[in-house]
Design a protein around this motif. Structure first.
Motif, short mmCIF file in Angstrom:
data_model
loop_
_atom_site.label_atom_id
_atom_site.label_comp_id
_atom_site.label_asym_id
_atom_site.label_seq_id
_atom_site.Cartn_x
_atom_site.Cartn_y
_atom_site.Cartn_z
N GLY A 216 0.79 -1.22 0.00
CA GLY A 216 0.00 0.00 0.00
C GLY A 216 0.82 1.26 0.00
N THR A 217 2.15 1.19 -0.05
CA THR A 217 2.95 2.39 -0.05
C THR A 217 3.08 2.91 -1.46
N ALA A 218 3.48 4.16 -1.61
CA ALA A 218 3.58 4.77 -2.92
C ALA A 218 4.76 5.73 -2.93
N SER A 219 5.15 6.14 -4.12
CA SER A 219 6.30 7.03 -4.21
C SER A 219 5.90 8.39 -4.72
N ALA A 220 6.64 9.40 -4.33
CA ALA A 220 6.42 10.76 -4.80
C ALA A 220 7.61 11.58 -4.37
N THR A 221 7.69 12.79 -4.87
CA THR A 221 8.74 13.71 -4.43
C THR A 221 8.10 14.82 -3.62
N LEU A 347 -10.96 7.73 -9.24
CA LEU A 347 -11.99 7.09 -8.42
C LEU A 347 -12.08 5.59 -8.72
N ALA A 348 -11.86 5.22 -9.98
CA ALA A 348 -11.90 3.80 -10.34
C ALA A 348 -10.81 3.03 -9.60
N GLU A 349 -9.59 3.59 -9.60
CA GLU A 349 -8.49 2.95 -8.86
C GLU A 349 -8.81 2.88 -7.38
N HIS A 350 -9.39 3.94 -6.86
CA HIS A 350 -9.73 3.97 -5.44
C HIS A 350 -10.76 2.90 -5.10
N ASN A 351 -11.76 2.75 -5.94
CA ASN A 351 -12.78 1.74 -5.69
C ASN A 351 -12.17 0.34 -5.70
N ASN A 352 -11.23 0.11 -6.62
CA ASN A 352 -10.53 -1.17 -6.64
C ASN A 352 -9.75 -1.39 -5.35
N ASN A 353 -9.12 -0.31 -4.85
CA ASN A 353 -8.35 -0.43 -3.61
C ASN A 353 -9.26 -0.68 -2.41
N VAL A 354 -10.46 -0.11 -2.45
CA VAL A 354 -11.42 -0.36 -1.37
C VAL A 354 -11.80 -1.84 -1.36
#
Length: 369
Positions: A216-221, A347-354
């Motif tokens: 569940g972690t992600a990368s960013a600057t 939102l589609a990605e979020h719903n998949n993550n839910v």
């Protein structure tokens, strides 16, 4: 004449021996539970000596006063002292001269609200909850940095404080606000000077910025420093603090909220609803669907923008994250059952993550993306 001189010498020697013994030999004339001694401001060595003898802390007030006068460049400091074992008058004097007053540690945890702190103080028998809340609702201490503040919420810095048996609520809030200002200056100065994590540093060591890994972690600057007023940054930090316990995730969460604010989206942050309920004395430890409609400016499900003030007291990591959020395209996040979150840009990605989160809660195996 010789016999008289000898007698005088013997008496002097006996007196000296008695003084030495009274000053240097440990003594305990109080019960095994120990004894508290309150030394008032402006007390003389004689009055302190008599007080100590009366409390059973020293064997002789005369011997203690004699020793104190021999060290007249130091004097007992006002305050409350605790004695729980046999102690020499020598050590008692230096304990008082060094101001080693009785103190108990009291820890304010990151993210706690002023209501939490008040309950903890009452549970620890430091003071009634209402007494602390009255002090915390007086914003005078922060009017120099937040003129419009209505309480001290957000500025009662999480740390361990050393309190007397009967601490003053105003003295405690003064210490907490002073600590906040020190930490705030340190954070903003360090980031503005380019110390610590640089703009190009990765946040939460993970995968490309448009996806999340199996944990569940992600990368960013990290992006530029915030130009928001102090209260707005602290308010954002309080939301971040309540949303994730992971320090390396906090810039990402701050970045998500910044993106939603920029797009004028509802923040939909559950802790803001909890805070709204707590203000009304209606929070029972759980959050229902009906609660999400509570009529409050703190309800981020019904009001856009940041709440009107902090919803808790953030620590250093969350202040740093809110002052310099991650540069990211994420707009959503959901828990991953391992203390972190899945982040997504649509939102589609979020719903998949839910769905993934619910399957993980059910104990199902979820394939990595």
């Amino acid at each position: 004449m010789g016999k008289l001189l000898l007698f005088i010498l013997l008496v002097a020697a006996a007196a000296a021996a008695w003084l030495w013994y009274s000053i240097n030999h440990p003594y305990q004339g109080f019960s095994a539970e120990g004894v508290f001694v309150e030394v008032p401001h402006g007390s003389s060595s004689r009055s302190v000596a008599r007080l100590l003898e009366r409390k059973g802390v020293v064997r002789s007030s005369v011997a203690f006063e004699f020793y104190a006068r021999r060290h007249s460049h130091r004097s007992p400091q006002a305050g409350e002292y605790f004695f729980d074992r046999a102690t020499s008058a020598h050590d008692v004097f230096w304990k008082l001269a060094n101001g080693q007053v009785f103190e108990q540690p009291f820890t304010v945890r990151e993210g706690e609200t002023m209501f939490d702190i008040a309950r903890d103080l009452e549970a620890g028998k430091f003071m009634p909850a209402g007494e602390f809340l009255r002090a915390a609702k007086d914003p005078a201490l922060i009017h120099d940095i937040v003129p419009q503040a209505t309480t001290l919420e957000g500025f009662l810095f999480p740390a361990t404080y050393h309190l007397s048996r009967h601490p003053s609520a105003t003295a405690l809030t003064t210490d907490m606000v002073r600590k906040f200002k020190e930490e705030w200056n340190a954070v903003t100065t360090a980031i503005s000077a380019g110390d610590g994590i640089s703009d190009s540093a990765m946040v939460a060591n993970a995968t490309p910025s448009d996806s999340s890994d199996s944990n569940g972690t992600a990368s960013a600057t990290l992006g530029p420093v915030s130009t928001r007023p102090v209260e707005a940054v602290v308010t954002l930090a309080s939301l971040v603090e309540r949303e994730t316990p992971k320090a390396d995730e906090r810039p990402l969460v701050a970045g998500v909220f910044e993106n939603r604010l920029h797009k004028k989206m509802l923040l939909q942050c559950d802790p803001t609803v909890i805070y709204a309920l707590e203000q009304k004395g209606r929070y029972n430890g759980t959050l229902s669907t009906a609660d999400l409609h509570i009529d409050s400016p703190y309800n981020s499900y019904t009001h856009t923008g940041l709440p009107p003030g902090p919803i808790g007291n953030p620590g250093e990591a969350s202040l740093r994250a809110a002052y310099q959020p991650a540069r990211t395209n994420y707009l959503y996040f959901v828990a991953n059952t391992q203390g972190g979150h899945f982040f997504s840009a649509t939102l589609a990605e979020h719903n998949n993550n839910v769905v993934k989160y619910r399957r993980l809660l059910a104990g199902e195996q979820v394939a990595n993306r």
